[in-house]
Scaffold this motif. Structure first.
Motif, PDB file in Angstrom:
ATOM      1  N   GLN A 134      -1.476  -9.207   4.719  1.00 21.68           N
ATOM      2  CA  GLN A 134      -1.811  -8.772   3.472  1.00 21.68           C
ATOM      3  C   GLN A 134      -1.934  -7.224   3.039  1.00 21.68           C
ATOM      4  OE1 GLN A 134      -5.445 -11.312   2.434  1.00 21.68           O
ATOM      5  NE2 GLN A 134      -4.396 -13.329   3.586  1.00 21.68           N
ATOM      6  N   GLN A 165       1.580  -6.508   2.371  1.00 24.53           N
ATOM      7  CA  GLN A 165       1.983  -7.011   1.100  1.00 24.53           C
ATOM      8  C   GLN A 165       1.542  -6.254   0.004  1.00 24.53           C
ATOM      9  OE1 GLN A 165       0.865 -10.998   1.551  1.00 24.53           O
ATOM     10  NE2 GLN A 165       2.702 -11.760   2.770  1.00 24.53           N
ATOM     11  N   ALA A 166       0.333  -5.895   0.115  1.00 29.62           N
ATOM     12  CA  ALA A 166      -0.303  -5.141  -0.959  1.00 29.62           C
ATOM     13  C   ALA A 166       0.283  -3.884  -1.154  1.00 29.62           C
ATOM     14  CB  ALA A 166      -1.761  -4.978  -0.786  1.00 29.62           C
ATOM     15  N   THR A 167       0.384  -3.210   0.074  1.00 27.89           N
ATOM     16  CA  THR A 167       0.970  -1.825   0.154  1.00 27.89           C
ATOM     17  C   THR A 167       2.448  -1.826  -0.415  1.00 27.89           C
ATOM     18  OG1 THR A 167      -0.265  -1.159   1.923  1.00 27.89           O
ATOM     19  CG2 THR A 167       1.520  -0.061   1.633  1.00 27.89           C
ATOM     20  N   GLU A 168       3.294  -2.847  -0.091  1.00 24.71           N
ATOM     21  CA  GLU A 168       4.684  -2.838  -0.344  1.00 24.71           C
ATOM     22  C   GLU A 168       4.581  -3.129  -1.846  1.00 24.71           C
ATOM     23  OE1 GLU A 168       8.402  -5.952   0.354  1.00 24.71           O
ATOM     24  OE2 GLU A 168       7.180  -5.396   2.151  1.00 24.71           O
ATOM     25  N   LYS A 169       3.642  -4.083  -2.433  1.00 24.45           N
ATOM     26  CA  LYS A 169       3.988  -4.338  -3.873  1.00 24.45           C
ATOM     27  C   LYS A 169       3.365  -3.085  -4.703  1.00 24.45           C
ATOM     28  CE  LYS A 169       1.861  -7.641  -7.234  1.00 24.45           C
ATOM     29  NZ  LYS A 169       0.759  -8.494  -7.258  1.00 24.45           N
ATOM     30  N   LEU A 170       2.440  -2.316  -4.102  1.00 21.26           N
ATOM     31  CA  LEU A 170       2.133  -0.915  -4.788  1.00 21.26           C
ATOM     32  C   LEU A 170       3.180  -0.083  -4.694  1.00 21.26           C
ATOM     33  CD1 LEU A 170      -0.264   0.494  -6.342  1.00 21.26           C
ATOM     34  CD2 LEU A 170      -0.960   1.178  -3.959  1.00 21.26           C
ATOM     35  N   THR A 171       3.681   0.264  -3.683  1.00 19.29           N
ATOM     36  CA  THR A 171       4.671   1.123  -3.660  1.00 19.29           C
ATOM     37  C   THR A 171       6.141   0.846  -4.176  1.00 19.29           C
ATOM     38  OG1 THR A 171       5.817   0.304  -1.485  1.00 19.29           O
ATOM     39  CG2 THR A 171       4.297   2.129  -1.198  1.00 19.29           C
ATOM     40  N   GLN A 172       6.443  -0.574  -4.768  1.00 22.53           N
ATOM     41  CA  GLN A 172       7.474  -0.768  -5.475  1.00 22.53           C
ATOM     42  C   GLN A 172       7.135  -0.750  -7.080  1.00 22.53           C
ATOM     43  OE1 GLN A 172       8.722  -4.586  -4.121  1.00 22.53           O
ATOM     44  NE2 GLN A 172       9.424  -3.816  -2.274  1.00 22.53           N
ATOM     45  N   ASP A 173       5.945  -0.545  -7.217  1.00 23.66           N
ATOM     46  CA  ASP A 173       5.444  -0.395  -8.605  1.00 23.66           C
ATOM     47  C   ASP A 173       6.005   0.818  -9.329  1.00 23.66           C
ATOM     48  OD1 ASP A 173       3.117   0.783 -10.677  1.00 23.66           O
ATOM     49  OD2 ASP A 173       3.484  -1.496 -11.085  1.00 23.66           O
TER      50      ASP A 173
END
Length: 184
Positions: free
Chosen positions: A148, A151-159
């Motif tokens: 989790q 996932q949160a880190t990946e989502k943030l870095t893709q923003d």
């Protein structure tokens, strides 16, 4: 006067209580700490942590290949290379952990931070049915936590907004530094 006496009395009681707690605490014994580490499956948890990062290493390796080759979709050769790079990451982390000796680190921290009484209480808990149940669930809890967080880190870095903010912040820090002269 009466208020001052009560204040002094309360302060003295607090000091005595604190001193008695410190004085009564026996330093953790190495054998007890070793039993605690064994019962808590610390070695298994460390191994699980490395294993849980394997998907992250695989994704990162695939991105390295995409950046290197310019391919948006990995070819079979790219996939093989990504797996090899991922394995290098996993092996490197395993070597670092062997050299870092995490169990010794945990043992030293437990010995410094816990009293013998606390170690014994933790051992009793780990030997209880509830403690055993929680202890068996810890690898799953850690795995889900890592997933989790990733996932949160990946989502943030893709923003895109986040990327722009980071790029701007880094540019602001670099701006006053002298630039390297272009090579001829």
């Amino acid at each position: 006067m009466f208020k001052k006496t009560i204040t002094h009395f309360i302060l003295a009681c607090v000091c005595c209580y604190s001193f008695s707690q410190t004085a009564l605490a026996t330093p953790a014994q190495p054998a007890s700490v070793q039993e605690l580490i064994r019962l808590s499956n610390a070695e298994q948890l460390v191994k699980e942590a490395v294993k849980n990062y394997a998907p992250y290493f695989q994704k990162h390796s695939e991105q390295v290949i995409k950046d290197y080759t310019g391919h948006q979709t990995l070819t079979e050769q790219d996939q093989v290379a990504a797996q090899k790079i991922s394995k290098i990451f996993v092996n490197t982390v395993e070597v670092f952990l062997q050299q870092a000796k995490p169990i010794e680190i945990i043992q030293n921290i437990y010995t410094k931070q816990l009293s013998e009484e606390e170690v014994q209480a933790y051992i009793r808990f780990l030997k209880s049915p509830e403690g055993q149940s929680i202890n068996k669930k810890m690898p799953i809890i850690l795995q889900q936590t890592v997933q989790q967080i990733n996932q949160a880190t990946e989502k943030l870095t893709q923003d895109k907004k986040f990327q722009q903010q980071m790029t701007q912040q880094i540019a602001d820090v670099l701006k006053p530094l002298p630039k390297k002269a272009p090579s001829k």
